[in-house]
Design a protein around this motif. Sequence first.
Motif, mmCIF file in Angstrom:
data_model
loop_
_atom_site.group_PDB
_atom_site.id
_atom_site.type_symbol
_atom_site.label_atom_id
_atom_site.label_comp_id
_atom_site.label_asym_id
_atom_site.label_seq_id
_atom_site.Cartn_x
_atom_site.Cartn_y
_atom_site.Cartn_z
ATOM 1 N N GLU A 137 0.785 -1.056 0.000
ATOM 2 C CA GLU A 137 0.041 0.129 0.039
ATOM 3 C C GLU A 137 0.760 1.325 -0.139
ATOM 4 O O GLU A 137 0.742 2.304 -0.935
ATOM 5 N N ARG A 138 1.940 1.265 0.977
ATOM 6 C CA ARG A 138 2.444 2.636 1.003
ATOM 7 C C ARG A 138 4.086 2.590 0.622
ATOM 8 O O ARG A 138 4.831 3.660 0.475
ATOM 9 N N GLY A 139 4.642 1.437 0.227
ATOM 10 C CA GLY A 139 5.946 1.117 -0.172
ATOM 11 C C GLY A 139 6.805 0.777 1.054
ATOM 12 O O GLY A 139 6.241 0.325 2.040
ATOM 13 N N ASN A 140 8.126 0.910 0.824
ATOM 14 C CA ASN A 140 8.872 0.370 2.061
ATOM 15 C C ASN A 140 8.764 1.365 3.166
ATOM 16 O O ASN A 140 8.619 2.387 3.111
ATOM 17 N N GLY A 141 9.060 0.792 4.267
ATOM 18 C CA GLY A 141 9.014 1.609 5.659
ATOM 19 C C GLY A 141 10.152 2.301 5.946
ATOM 20 O O GLY A 141 11.327 1.930 5.260
ATOM 21 N N VAL A 142 10.534 2.820 7.120
ATOM 22 C CA VAL A 142 11.515 3.337 7.697
ATOM 23 C C VAL A 142 11.974 2.286 8.579
ATOM 24 O O VAL A 142 11.409 1.567 9.196
ATOM 25 N N TRP A 143 13.618 2.126 8.716
ATOM 26 C CA TRP A 143 13.980 1.437 9.543
ATOM 27 C C TRP A 143 14.662 1.964 10.955
ATOM 28 O O TRP A 143 15.235 2.825 10.914
ATOM 29 N N ARG A 144 14.006 1.556 12.303
ATOM 30 C CA ARG A 144 14.332 2.396 13.225
ATOM 31 C C ARG A 144 15.103 1.048 14.266
ATOM 32 O O ARG A 144 14.995 0.126 14.185
ATOM 33 N N PHE A 145 16.113 1.894 15.091
ATOM 34 C CA PHE A 145 17.024 1.322 15.943
ATOM 35 C C PHE A 145 16.105 1.095 17.154
ATOM 36 O O PHE A 145 15.584 2.025 17.844
ATOM 37 N N LYS A 146 16.033 -0.186 17.697
ATOM 38 C CA LYS A 146 15.372 -0.451 19.093
ATOM 39 C C LYS A 146 16.325 -0.033 20.483
ATOM 40 O O LYS A 146 17.201 -0.884 20.450
ATOM 41 N N LEU A 147 15.945 0.844 20.819
ATOM 42 C CA LEU A 147 16.782 1.313 22.102
ATOM 43 C C LEU A 147 16.548 0.508 23.288
ATOM 44 O O LEU A 147 15.476 0.093 23.482
ATOM 45 N N ASP A 148 17.501 0.258 23.930
ATOM 46 C CA ASP A 148 17.352 -0.425 25.499
ATOM 47 C C ASP A 148 16.903 0.494 26.331
ATOM 48 O O ASP A 148 17.728 1.491 26.496
ATOM 49 N N HIS A 149 15.694 0.312 26.730
ATOM 50 C CA HIS A 149 15.286 1.569 27.773
ATOM 51 C C HIS A 149 16.030 1.519 28.944
ATOM 52 O O HIS A 149 15.392 1.117 30.163
ATOM 53 N N GLU A 150 17.166 2.117 29.199
ATOM 54 C CA GLU A 150 17.958 2.332 30.167
ATOM 55 C C GLU A 150 18.598 3.778 30.224
ATOM 56 O O GLU A 150 18.431 4.299 29.032
ATOM 57 N N ARG A 151 19.184 3.983 31.282
ATOM 58 C CA ARG A 151 19.926 5.190 31.104
ATOM 59 C C ARG A 151 21.175 5.296 30.294
ATOM 60 O O ARG A 151 21.949 4.392 30.791
ATOM 61 N N ILE A 152 21.413 6.261 29.447
ATOM 62 C CA ILE A 152 22.584 6.408 28.722
ATOM 63 C C ILE A 152 23.318 7.439 29.471
ATOM 64 O O ILE A 152 22.975 8.681 29.481
#
Length: 441
Positions: A137-152
């Motif tokens: 329907e929309r074409g290729n999506g974007v690619w997101r990096f999955k962050l670890d939910h911790e303090r950086i």
Amino acid sequence: MTTTRFAPSPTGYIHVGNLRTALMNYLIARKAGGTFILRIDDTDPERSKEEYVDAIKQDLEWLGLHWDKVERQSDRLDRYAEAADKLREMGRFYEAFETPTELDLKRKKQLNMGKPPVYDRAALNLSDAEKDALRAERGNGVWRFKLDHERIEWNDGILGDISIDAASVSDPVLIRGDGQVLYTIASVVDDTEMGVTDVVRGSDHVTNTATQIQIIEALGGQCPRFAHHSLLTGPQGEALSKRLGTLALRDLREQGVQPMALLSLMARLGSSDPVELRSDMAELIEGFDVNRFGAAPTKFDVQDLFPLTAKHLQSLPLSDVADAVEDAGVPADLAEPFWAMARENITTLADLKGWWELCRDGAEPLIADEDREFIAEAIALLPDGPFDGETWGTWTKAVKEATGRKGKGLFMPLRKALTGMERGPEMAALLPLLQVIRARG
């Protein structure tokens, strides 16, 4: 070995904000005897122009910021693809299909609920069939990096200890739907593989740094030391962002700003060290310490560059400005005395032309009615040429004895009659250069 980089996107000309980043990274590398890389971040094929690549190099060379090697991101797309594949295999990379409008609605909803406007990771719940349908329907999506939910956390060379909760940050998009690799991953791959040890950039990149630290760690890289310098404002504290286009280095060069004046200002502006004109790059390198810069917005006034430029020019021998003196029309036999006279009275080299026109053509005399007889008598006493540095003193002494005038009443009318100005160069240096007077002699 210390390795730094300056990584401009060739989508426009370098301005003073870019220069601040470039100069800090250059000075760090040179002070440590390390490597300074010029990296052209040209992954955007639509906006990147070869003319800007050339312009970036020209501007850096004008300033004397010489790089040890050049890298181009457009030559390294395969390296970014390999990194993306590695992240996919680790389960840290996922495709998302929301439109900009849908993302905007999500943000507004979260804000209305008093929550931070962070991407909700809805794409992680899509089945393969749903993804296929969305692609169709929309074409290729974007690619997101999955962050670890911790303090950086990291110790910033300028801002000090930084701690950011990754849960307060959206999973960053690293590859667009059209396949364009974005800065966030390309920079990480390059910095890691090129052995970059120190990264100095603007404080608007702090959140980028937090996400990039996790990407670096995910890819098994070594995090460089980060420092985020304050952003420049105008002299009244106003935002410079809309004016940076008028503060391009080539525009400053066109206005006559000298490289060492610009470097001397930018290497200390915003630090605890005073801004002082330095004679050469070695002085700038020796006294530079990124830890001495503050986090507060830094006021930049382009007018501050002109007194520094004038002071720099005053220190130069004729050999350094011979072309400019010749371009002003000064004959070779008068170049040395002309420069000795003019350099104390110019702001930029463009002012030389006006001084030579005065010497060559003379000026409309400024003679008050009460001084007319005095000036006529004084001119009659002018000794025969050729004139030299002693002529002014000899002449004015004779005029004083003949007329009884002294001090300002003696010197000012003579200056105004000869130059049409109330102030200017030492008359002892200027008189031998005045062509009309020379011809009379």
